[in-house]
Scaffold this motif. Structure first.
Motif, PDB file in Angstrom:
ATOM      1  N   PHE A   1      27.019  17.094  35.991  1.00  0.00           N
ATOM      2  CA  PHE A   1      28.357  17.135  35.501  1.00  0.00           C
ATOM      3  C   PHE A   1      28.956  18.304  34.820  1.00  0.00           C
ATOM      4  O   PHE A   1      28.497  18.795  33.933  1.00  0.00           O
TER       5      PHE A   1
ATOM      6  N   SER B   1      23.453  13.200  33.573  1.00  0.00           N
ATOM      7  CA  SER B   1      23.932  12.043  33.977  1.00  0.00           C
ATOM      8  C   SER B   1      22.712  11.301  34.907  1.00  0.00           C
ATOM      9  O   SER B   1      21.873  12.002  35.507  1.00  0.00           O
TER      10      SER B   1
ATOM     11  N   SER C   1      35.081   8.789  28.870  1.00  0.00           N
ATOM     12  CA  SER C   1      33.869   9.329  28.192  1.00  0.00           C
ATOM     13  C   SER C   1      33.756  10.725  27.989  1.00  0.00           C
ATOM     14  O   SER C   1      33.145  11.637  27.301  1.00  0.00           O
ATOM     15  N   ASP C   2      34.765  11.636  28.557  1.00  0.00           N
ATOM     16  CA  ASP C   2      35.081  13.075  28.362  1.00  0.00           C
ATOM     17  C   ASP C   2      35.402  13.067  26.728  1.00  0.00           C
ATOM     18  O   ASP C   2      34.887  14.092  26.375  1.00  0.00           O
TER      19      ASP C   2
ATOM     20  N   TYR D   1      29.937  19.187  31.080  1.00  0.00           N
ATOM     21  CA  TYR D   1      28.963  19.375  29.955  1.00  0.00           C
ATOM     22  C   TYR D   1      29.134  20.827  29.452  1.00  0.00           C
ATOM     23  O   TYR D   1      29.316  21.345  28.258  1.00  0.00           O
TER      24      TYR D   1
ATOM     25  N   LEU E   1      39.280   5.457  29.494  1.00  0.00           N
ATOM     26  CA  LEU E   1      38.401   4.516  28.691  1.00  0.00           C
ATOM     27  C   LEU E   1      36.991   4.763  29.047  1.00  0.00           C
ATOM     28  O   LEU E   1      36.541   4.574  30.071  1.00  0.00           O
TER      29      LEU E   1
ATOM     30  N   THR F   1      31.583   5.067  31.275  1.00  0.00           N
ATOM     31  CA  THR F   1      33.024   5.138  31.539  1.00  0.00           C
ATOM     32  C   THR F   1      33.667   4.061  32.414  1.00  0.00           C
ATOM     33  O   THR F   1      32.960   3.330  33.050  1.00  0.00           O
TER      34      THR F   1
ATOM     35  N   TYR G   1      27.626   6.177  36.469  1.00  0.00           N
ATOM     36  CA  TYR G   1      27.334   5.707  37.836  1.00  0.00           C
ATOM     37  C   TYR G   1      26.355   4.201  37.720  1.00  0.00           C
ATOM     38  O   TYR G   1      26.037   4.062  39.016  1.00  0.00           O
TER      39      TYR G   1
ATOM     40  N   SER H   1      36.079   4.742  34.397  1.00  0.00           N
ATOM     41  CA  SER H   1      36.802   5.392  35.270  1.00  0.00           C
ATOM     42  C   SER H   1      36.102   5.329  36.895  1.00  0.00           C
ATOM     43  O   SER H   1      36.672   5.700  37.657  1.00  0.00           O
ATOM     44  N   LYS H   2      34.956   5.021  36.938  1.00  0.00           N
ATOM     45  CA  LYS H   2      34.192   4.704  38.181  1.00  0.00           C
ATOM     46  C   LYS H   2      34.292   3.331  38.668  1.00  0.00           C
ATOM     47  O   LYS H   2      35.009   2.595  39.547  1.00  0.00           O
TER      48      LYS H   2
ATOM     49  N   SER I   1      25.834  12.958  39.081  1.00  0.00           N
ATOM     50  CA  SER I   1      26.690  13.268  39.621  1.00  0.00           C
ATOM     51  C   SER I   1      26.523  14.871  39.689  1.00  0.00           C
ATOM     52  O   SER I   1      26.560  15.464  38.473  1.00  0.00           O
TER      53      SER I   1
END
Ligand SMILES: *Cc1c(COP(=O)(O)O)cnc(C)c1O
Length: 357
Positions: A108, A153, A83-84, A111, A220, A208, A185, A210-211, A157
């Protein structure tokens, strides 16, 4: 002589943790590695990849799998290299040079970083002292500043605090700007707006893998929005932004809803365990070395896979951070805050031992 430009000279590079540590609780990754349980399927899928060919530019299978997993039409979804990358597409290509972008603090850190690299005027709005958001005053400030976008977010986070859905809806309806809602999240909470994107002309939801999905290595992520915005994102992104290996493995794992349900349960269990380990330490003194001790002032009950701790000052946070680092346990330090990712049972235990509680 070639001189780097002022923007680059001024930039503070993002410095992710490198090196090896016994226990890594710094990046909110999952302690579950799906690579093991999906090994056979992954091997088979990789064997069928034509490595001489570019990947599917539309990520069709991947978007279909994502659509099924989140009950969303695949045509409302764009995939990204994490998502970055989607944040870079939004701040870099979707917006225009010099546009104002509003964020809240703390949030986050990327940003702000991408605002800087993509030359956006970054405006940081304050949260309340307890780090919650007063949505009415936020809307009021946004409508005064008139940014091109507001990004945040939820759950947040690093704070792990969730803004209730009705507040997010109010924000999207009343803030006269593009709202980028990063739900990295949200698997751990239940205030998602992902299924409401078609109801608004100004909402983009980010996801994302990733979590909760435990796929940080794949890179991804997804953007979900109305058709008009999705078409625009597709127009400005690079055409082959998600490689074939990521598409293939992502499709396999996103198609397994039992896996994600089980992963969520396990992670939340460990997150609660971590909270139970840490919460008795609130307002207690933790001995960090022979002479020094630090006090945890606040601990958030997590709606996420991490626990957020507040200290009196940066020095106390740093003392605890360093004491853990000495034992090869790495957590994330952000000024006078520390964010600790939920580990496996064994990892949580190692943290507990390190804190001598
Ligand atoms: C981890 C994280 C991301 C980045 O996700 P990638 O897909 O790994 O790039 C985005 N937003 C928030 C809030 C995160 O915590």
């Amino acid at each position: 002589m070639y001189n780097l430009n002022d923007k680059i000279k001024k930039l503070t590079p993002y410095d992710p943790v490198a090196g090896t540590y016994k226990v890594r609780l710094d990046a909110n990754e999952s302690f579950i590695n799906p690579g093991k349980s999906f090994e056979d399927k992954i091997k088979k899928a990789i064997e069928t990849i034509n490595f001489n060919r570019y990947p599917d530019p539309t990520c069709e299978k991947l978007r279909n799998a994502f659509g099924k997993a989140y009950s969303i039409k695949p045509e409302l979804v764009v995939a990204g290299n994490g998502s970055d990358e989607i944040i870079t597409i939004l701040l870099g290509a979707f917006l225009q040079i010099g546009d104002k972008v509003a964020t809240v603090a703390p949030d986050f850190s990327m940003y702000g970083f991408y605002c800087e690299t993509y030359e956006k005027e970054h405006i940081t709005l304050a949260k309340k002292d307890d780090l919650t958001i007063d949505v009415d005053s936020l809307i009021c400030e946004i409508n005064k500043i008139k940014p091109a976008a507001f990004i945040f977010s939820n759950p947040c986070s690093p704070t792990s605090i969730v803004l209730p859905k009705e507040d997010v809806v109010k924000l999207v309806k009343e803030a006269e700007t593009l709202v980028v809602l990063d739900e990295a999240y949200m698997e751990f909470s239940n205030q998602s707006l992902i299924n409401d994107v078609e109801s608004y002309d100004n909402l983009i939801v980010l996801k994302t893998c990733s979590k909760a999905w435990g796929l940080a290595a794949l890179r991804l992520g997804f953007a979900i929005s109305n058709k008009k915005i999705i078409n625009a994102l597709n127009a400005v992104r690079s055409p082959y932004n998600v490689n074939s290996i990521t598409q293939a493995i992502g499709t396999i794992i996103l198609s397994d809803l039992e896996y994600i349900e089980d992963a969520k349960k396990q992670i939340l269990m460990q997150s609660n365990e971590l909270y139970e380990i840490l919460s008795p330490l609130k307002n207690q003194y933790i001995i960090v070395d022979d002479e020094k001790s630090v006090e945890i002032l606040e601990i958030e009950k997590p709606d996420t896979n991490f626990v957020f701790l507040k200290f009196k000052n940066n020095e106390e946070a740093k003392l605890l951070y360093n004491a853990l680092l000495k034992k090869s346990i790495i957590v994330r330090i952000l000024g006078n805050y520390i964010r600790i990712t939920a580990g496996s049972k064994a990892e949580n235990q190692q943290l507990k031992d390190a804190l001598k509680v």
